[in-house]
Design a protein around this motif. Structure first.
Motif, PDB file in Angstrom:
ATOM      1  N   ALA A  38       0.840  -1.886  -0.081  1.00  0.00           N
ATOM      2  CA  ALA A  38       0.289  -0.631  -0.268  1.00  0.00           C
ATOM      3  C   ALA A  38       0.737   1.181  -0.309  1.00  0.00           C
ATOM      4  O   ALA A  38       0.269   3.106   0.052  1.00  0.00           O
ATOM      5  CB  ALA A  38      -0.743   0.098   1.002  1.00  0.00           C
ATOM      6  N   ASP A  39       2.062   1.208  -0.369  1.00  0.00           N
ATOM      7  CA  ASP A  39       3.241   2.497   0.208  1.00  0.00           C
ATOM      8  C   ASP A  39       3.883   2.127  -0.862  1.00  0.00           C
ATOM      9  O   ASP A  39       5.179   2.658  -1.462  1.00  0.00           O
ATOM     10  CB  ASP A  39       3.617   1.780   1.417  1.00  0.00           C
ATOM     11  CG  ASP A  39       5.103   1.235   1.263  1.00  0.00           C
ATOM     12  OD1 ASP A  39       3.772  -0.490   0.369  1.00  0.00           O
ATOM     13  OD2 ASP A  39       5.308   1.055   2.101  1.00  0.00           O
ATOM     14  N   TYR A  40       3.544   2.473  -2.299  1.00  0.00           N
ATOM     15  CA  TYR A  40       4.065   2.453  -3.823  1.00  0.00           C
ATOM     16  C   TYR A  40       4.135   3.596  -4.098  1.00  0.00           C
ATOM     17  O   TYR A  40       3.674   4.703  -4.095  1.00  0.00           O
ATOM     18  CB  TYR A  40       3.850   2.008  -5.084  1.00  0.00           C
ATOM     19  CG  TYR A  40       3.754   0.284  -4.814  1.00  0.00           C
ATOM     20  CD1 TYR A  40       4.947  -0.815  -4.333  1.00  0.00           C
ATOM     21  CD2 TYR A  40       2.589  -0.500  -4.353  1.00  0.00           C
ATOM     22  CE1 TYR A  40       5.151  -2.000  -5.041  1.00  0.00           C
ATOM     23  CE2 TYR A  40       2.881  -2.483  -4.310  1.00  0.00           C
ATOM     24  CZ  TYR A  40       4.115  -2.956  -4.695  1.00  0.00           C
ATOM     25  OH  TYR A  40       3.619  -4.540  -3.999  1.00  0.00           O
ATOM     26  N   ASP A  41       5.840   4.158  -4.717  1.00  0.00           N
ATOM     27  CA  ASP A  41       6.222   5.311  -5.256  1.00  0.00           C
ATOM     28  C   ASP A  41       5.824   5.141  -6.963  1.00  0.00           C
ATOM     29  O   ASP A  41       5.670   6.709  -7.116  1.00  0.00           O
ATOM     30  CB  ASP A  41       7.724   5.248  -5.018  1.00  0.00           C
ATOM     31  CG  ASP A  41       7.847   5.935  -3.401  1.00  0.00           C
ATOM     32  OD1 ASP A  41       7.159   6.358  -2.876  1.00  0.00           O
ATOM     33  OD2 ASP A  41       8.245   4.645  -2.767  1.00  0.00           O
ATOM     34  N   ALA A  42       5.592   4.140  -6.804  1.00  0.00           N
ATOM     35  CA  ALA A  42       4.664   5.080  -8.187  1.00  0.00           C
ATOM     36  C   ALA A  42       4.432   3.409  -8.967  1.00  0.00           C
ATOM     37  O   ALA A  42       4.745   1.994  -8.313  1.00  0.00           O
ATOM     38  CB  ALA A  42       6.505   4.903  -9.564  1.00  0.00           C
ATOM     39  N   VAL A  43       3.563   3.582  -9.947  1.00  0.00           N
ATOM     40  CA  VAL A  43       2.744   2.263 -10.731  1.00  0.00           C
ATOM     41  C   VAL A  43       2.881   2.387 -11.925  1.00  0.00           C
ATOM     42  O   VAL A  43       2.986   3.499 -12.554  1.00  0.00           O
ATOM     43  CB  VAL A  43       1.140   1.889 -10.027  1.00  0.00           C
ATOM     44  CG1 VAL A  43       0.756   0.439 -10.498  1.00  0.00           C
ATOM     45  CG2 VAL A  43       1.363   1.341  -8.685  1.00  0.00           C
ATOM     46  N   VAL A  44       3.606   0.969 -12.786  1.00  0.00           N
ATOM     47  CA  VAL A  44       3.872   1.058 -13.414  1.00  0.00           C
ATOM     48  C   VAL A  44       3.015   0.157 -14.995  1.00  0.00           C
ATOM     49  O   VAL A  44       3.371  -1.010 -13.952  1.00  0.00           O
ATOM     50  CB  VAL A  44       5.184   0.269 -14.413  1.00  0.00           C
ATOM     51  CG1 VAL A  44       5.768   1.075 -16.145  1.00  0.00           C
ATOM     52  CG2 VAL A  44       6.530   1.285 -13.668  1.00  0.00           C
ATOM     53  N   ILE A  45       1.945   0.571 -15.158  1.00  0.00           N
ATOM     54  CA  ILE A  45       1.056  -0.431 -16.439  1.00  0.00           C
ATOM     55  C   ILE A  45       1.905  -0.213 -17.016  1.00  0.00           C
ATOM     56  O   ILE A  45       1.673   0.090 -18.203  1.00  0.00           O
ATOM     57  CB  ILE A  45      -0.575   0.268 -16.381  1.00  0.00           C
ATOM     58  CG1 ILE A  45      -1.306   1.034 -14.669  1.00  0.00           C
ATOM     59  CG2 ILE A  45      -1.418  -0.687 -17.409  1.00  0.00           C
ATOM     60  CD1 ILE A  45      -0.384   1.998 -14.383  1.00  0.00           C
ATOM     61  N   ALA A  46       2.354  -1.599 -17.831  1.00  0.00           N
ATOM     62  CA  ALA A  46       3.320  -1.758 -19.182  1.00  0.00           C
ATOM     63  C   ALA A  46       2.357  -2.655 -20.021  1.00  0.00           C
ATOM     64  O   ALA A  46       2.494  -2.045 -21.071  1.00  0.00           O
ATOM     65  CB  ALA A  46       4.081  -2.407 -18.147  1.00  0.00           C
ATOM     66  N   VAL A  47       1.708  -3.502 -19.208  1.00  0.00           N
ATOM     67  CA  VAL A  47       0.821  -3.861 -20.375  1.00  0.00           C
ATOM     68  C   VAL A  47      -0.710  -4.155 -19.775  1.00  0.00           C
ATOM     69  O   VAL A  47      -1.294  -4.235 -19.208  1.00  0.00           O
ATOM     70  CB  VAL A  47       0.886  -5.657 -20.267  1.00  0.00           C
ATOM     71  CG1 VAL A  47       0.580  -6.712 -21.311  1.00  0.00           C
ATOM     72  CG2 VAL A  47       2.376  -5.773 -20.227  1.00  0.00           C
ATOM     73  N   PRO A  48      -1.311  -3.853 -21.198  1.00  0.00           N
ATOM     74  CA  PRO A  48      -2.769  -3.479 -20.640  1.00  0.00           C
ATOM     75  C   PRO A  48      -3.903  -4.667 -20.954  1.00  0.00           C
ATOM     76  O   PRO A  48      -5.477  -4.861 -21.542  1.00  0.00           O
ATOM     77  CB  PRO A  48      -4.114  -2.534 -21.757  1.00  0.00           C
ATOM     78  CG  PRO A  48      -2.754  -2.905 -22.856  1.00  0.00           C
ATOM     79  CD  PRO A  48      -1.729  -2.886 -22.604  1.00  0.00           C
ATOM     80  N   HIS A  49      -3.741  -5.327 -19.704  1.00  0.00           N
ATOM     81  CA  HIS A  49      -4.641  -6.222 -19.300  1.00  0.00           C
ATOM     82  C   HIS A  49      -5.790  -6.416 -19.786  1.00  0.00           C
ATOM     83  O   HIS A  49      -5.887  -5.271 -18.837  1.00  0.00           O
ATOM     84  CB  HIS A  49      -4.184  -7.759 -18.688  1.00  0.00           C
ATOM     85  CG  HIS A  49      -2.995  -8.155 -18.689  1.00  0.00           C
ATOM     86  ND1 HIS A  49      -2.689  -8.429 -20.112  1.00  0.00           N
ATOM     87  CD2 HIS A  49      -1.508  -8.371 -18.272  1.00  0.00           C
ATOM     88  CE1 HIS A  49      -1.110  -9.890 -20.110  1.00  0.00           C
ATOM     89  NE2 HIS A  49      -0.304  -9.052 -19.006  1.00  0.00           N
ATOM     90  N   LYS A  50      -7.020  -7.297 -19.673  1.00  0.00           N
ATOM     91  CA  LYS A  50      -8.547  -7.277 -19.874  1.00  0.00           C
ATOM     92  C   LYS A  50      -8.690  -7.005 -18.291  1.00  0.00           C
ATOM     93  O   LYS A  50      -9.247  -6.265 -17.449  1.00  0.00           O
ATOM     94  CB  LYS A  50      -9.177  -7.897 -20.655  1.00  0.00           C
ATOM     95  CG  LYS A  50      -9.133  -9.235 -19.939  1.00  0.00           C
ATOM     96  CD  LYS A  50     -10.041 -10.228 -21.051  1.00  0.00           C
ATOM     97  CE  LYS A  50      -9.640 -11.854 -20.216  1.00  0.00           C
ATOM     98  NZ  LYS A  50     -10.693 -12.588 -21.360  1.00  0.00           N
ATOM     99  N   ASP A  51      -7.793  -7.249 -17.378  1.00  0.00           N
ATOM    100  CA  ASP A  51      -7.988  -7.622 -15.937  1.00  0.00           C
ATOM    101  C   ASP A  51      -8.364  -5.848 -15.272  1.00  0.00           C
ATOM    102  O   ASP A  51      -8.189  -6.102 -14.309  1.00  0.00           O
ATOM    103  CB  ASP A  51      -7.227  -8.398 -15.610  1.00  0.00           C
ATOM    104  CG  ASP A  51      -7.625 -10.017 -15.857  1.00  0.00           C
ATOM    105  OD1 ASP A  51      -6.421  -9.819 -17.123  1.00  0.00           O
ATOM    106  OD2 ASP A  51      -7.347 -10.518 -15.779  1.00  0.00           O
ATOM    107  N   TYR A  52      -7.302  -5.178 -15.527  1.00  0.00           N
ATOM    108  CA  TYR A  52      -6.926  -4.227 -15.742  1.00  0.00           C
ATOM    109  C   TYR A  52      -7.666  -3.081 -15.856  1.00  0.00           C
ATOM    110  O   TYR A  52      -7.813  -2.117 -15.630  1.00  0.00           O
ATOM    111  CB  TYR A  52      -5.715  -3.923 -16.190  1.00  0.00           C
ATOM    112  CG  TYR A  52      -4.132  -4.397 -15.614  1.00  0.00           C
ATOM    113  CD1 TYR A  52      -4.472  -5.033 -13.935  1.00  0.00           C
ATOM    114  CD2 TYR A  52      -3.636  -4.474 -16.415  1.00  0.00           C
ATOM    115  CE1 TYR A  52      -3.012  -5.549 -14.101  1.00  0.00           C
ATOM    116  CE2 TYR A  52      -1.879  -5.961 -16.201  1.00  0.00           C
ATOM    117  CZ  TYR A  52      -2.140  -5.964 -14.646  1.00  0.00           C
ATOM    118  OH  TYR A  52      -0.739  -6.994 -14.417  1.00  0.00           O
ATOM    119  N   LEU A  53      -8.408  -3.209 -16.831  1.00  0.00           N
ATOM    120  CA  LEU A  53      -9.413  -2.322 -17.089  1.00  0.00           C
ATOM    121  C   LEU A  53     -10.558  -1.790 -16.192  1.00  0.00           C
ATOM    122  O   LEU A  53     -10.776  -0.575 -16.440  1.00  0.00           O
ATOM    123  CB  LEU A  53      -9.678  -2.488 -18.471  1.00  0.00           C
ATOM    124  CG  LEU A  53      -9.046  -2.668 -19.841  1.00  0.00           C
ATOM    125  CD1 LEU A  53     -10.097  -3.657 -21.294  1.00  0.00           C
ATOM    126  CD2 LEU A  53      -8.415  -1.917 -20.372  1.00  0.00           C
TER     127      LEU A  53
END
Length: 429
Positions: free
Chosen positions: A378-393
């Motif tokens: 719960a304490d990330y300094d950055a999140v990279v959505i590198a691959v647009p999987h349908k699960d992330y939409l």
């Protein structure tokens, strides 16, 4: 040959049962008697149980098929029509690695008989089939191409994860060593390709057509990536620019992004290599490759710069990378550029967690020394959505707030959350 195949007096064999070979083998096995050959017994055992190791085909694809899965060269001798669908990667210097296709050619040379056919589907540079592969078959078998056996080339067009553009409904390019071979090969492929076949004038033309398809895509994505770098400096969003430009009727709708995998990120090197052997440096092709190969490092540096500007010690920073496969909605991790983002961040001493709903930790560990994270912090300094999987939409602003610090950066490489991230710093290519 065609008549003997359809009456099952002769058998068809597919050598190499990966993401290309298995769909081809199963499609033919609904019409013909097929031998599916692969050297990996673990994969073969899964196929015998009706399971696709690449997770592209469901169990129904195996039903009502006449196919024998084997690793025995002796069993291969029962076939009369051979299709070669093995990988053609590049080495660590981006030089074509013909090890697999050369080995497959040696195997064909051990089993081919007078009157038989061999068709290559592996992506190669123009001239490779006739200059590199067929001489191996001739040497091992003692038979002559076009005189004792017939040959051809039919480039694969399998697109992993694509349930629309499948083998049966995409036009198939076919070619042969002579007019007779061309017609026989075309008739065989017409059995499983509803969209029909395109008869290329020569094997070399068919080889070139395939490699140009992916090189064209690489060039266009490189242009988008270069625009992304420029527009970032101008502080405007690339996707907004492309959306506006896309209102023109003849605008080509490509997007920036990581270019990995076993086709677009590899095939241009085959064409550039062949050009080099002809004393010509493929300047535009190699420039595009340089731009696309540099994007992973570029993204990592953007993230590190943000962390530094936020006043956080880079060595204590945590980044979550969502997606590890080479493209969305597949399990394939070959030549995934996400691994390069992870490594670049780790080179800055950043702690990196990786999660992916499709990839397996075992394969990632073996290939890239990356293990998937099972529990998200719960304490990330950055999140990279590198691959647009349908699960992330369906993920939203609240979700990203729940797993990040208030100063965090959401690096949405393909722009799937554009205008949806409101309480964190947002970045897309």
């Amino acid at each position: 040959m065609y008549t003997n195949l359809v009456t099952k007096k002769a058998k068809l064999a597919v050598i190499g049962l990966g993401y290309v070979g298995l769909p081809i083998a199963l499609a033919f096995a609904k019409k013909l008697s097929v031998i599916g050959f692969d050297i990996n017994e673990e994969r073969l055992n899964l196929m015998r149980q009706g399971v696709d190791p690449s997770k592209e085909l469901d169990a129904s694809a195996f039903k009502n098929t006449d196919i024998l899965f084997t690793s025995s060269v002796d069993v291969l001798k029962e076939a009369s029509f051979y299709i070669v669908a093995v990988p053609t990667p590049v080495d660590d210097k981006n030089i074509p690695d013909l090890h697999f296709i050369t080995k497959a050619s040696e195997i064909v040379g051990q089993v081919i008989k007078a009157g038989n056919y061999v068709v290559f589907e592996s992506t190669v540079y123009p001239g490779c089939t006739e200059e590199d592969c067929l001489p191996v078959i001739e040497r091992v078998s003692g038979l002559g191409n076009a005189t004792d056996f017939k040959s051809g080339y039919s480039p694969e067009r399998i697109n992993p994860g694509d349930k629309v553009h499948t083998l049966s409904n995409i036009t198939k390019i076919v070619s042969g060593c002579d007019a007779e071979a061309l017609e026989e090969i075309a008739k065989v492929y017409e059995l499983v390709v509803d969209a029909g076949v395109f008869r290329a004038s020569s094997i070399k033309v068919a080889e070139a057509a395939k490699i140009v398809e992916n090189t064209q895509r690489d060039l266009n994505i490189a242009f988008m990536n270069e625009l992304s770098v420029i527009f970032d400096k101008l502080q405007i969003n690339t996707f907004e620019v492309l959306e506006a430009a896309g209102t023109k009727w003849n605008f080509l709708k490509f997007q920036p992004g990581l270019v990995g995998g076993h086709c677009t990120g590899v095939d241009p090197y085959y064409l550039a290599y062949k050009a080099g052997r002809l004393d010509y440096k493929a300047q535009l092709i190699l420039a595009a490759r340089h731009i696309n190969d540099a994007m992973a490092k570029y993204v990592a540096e953007k993230i590190v710069k943000h962390i530094i500007k936020s006043g956080i010690n880079v060595g204590q920073a945590k980044v979550l990378v969502k997606g590890a496969t080479f493209k969305e909605n597949v399990s394939d991790i070959r030549n995934s550029k996400v691994a390069e983002i992870v490594k670049a961040l780790q080179d800055f001493s950043v702690l990196v967690d990786v999660e992916d709903p499709y990839a397996t930790s075992e394969e990632l560990k073996k290939e890239y020394n990356i293990e998937l994270q099972q529990e998200i912090s719960a304490d990330y300094d950055a999140v990279v959505i590198a691959v647009p999987h349908k699960d992330y939409l369906l993920l939203d602003d609240d979700y990203f707030c729940s797993i990040t610090r208030p100063t965090a950066l959401i690096a949405d490489l393909k722009g799937i959350y554009r205008n949806k991230i409101l309480n964190r710093k947002y970045y897309s290519l």
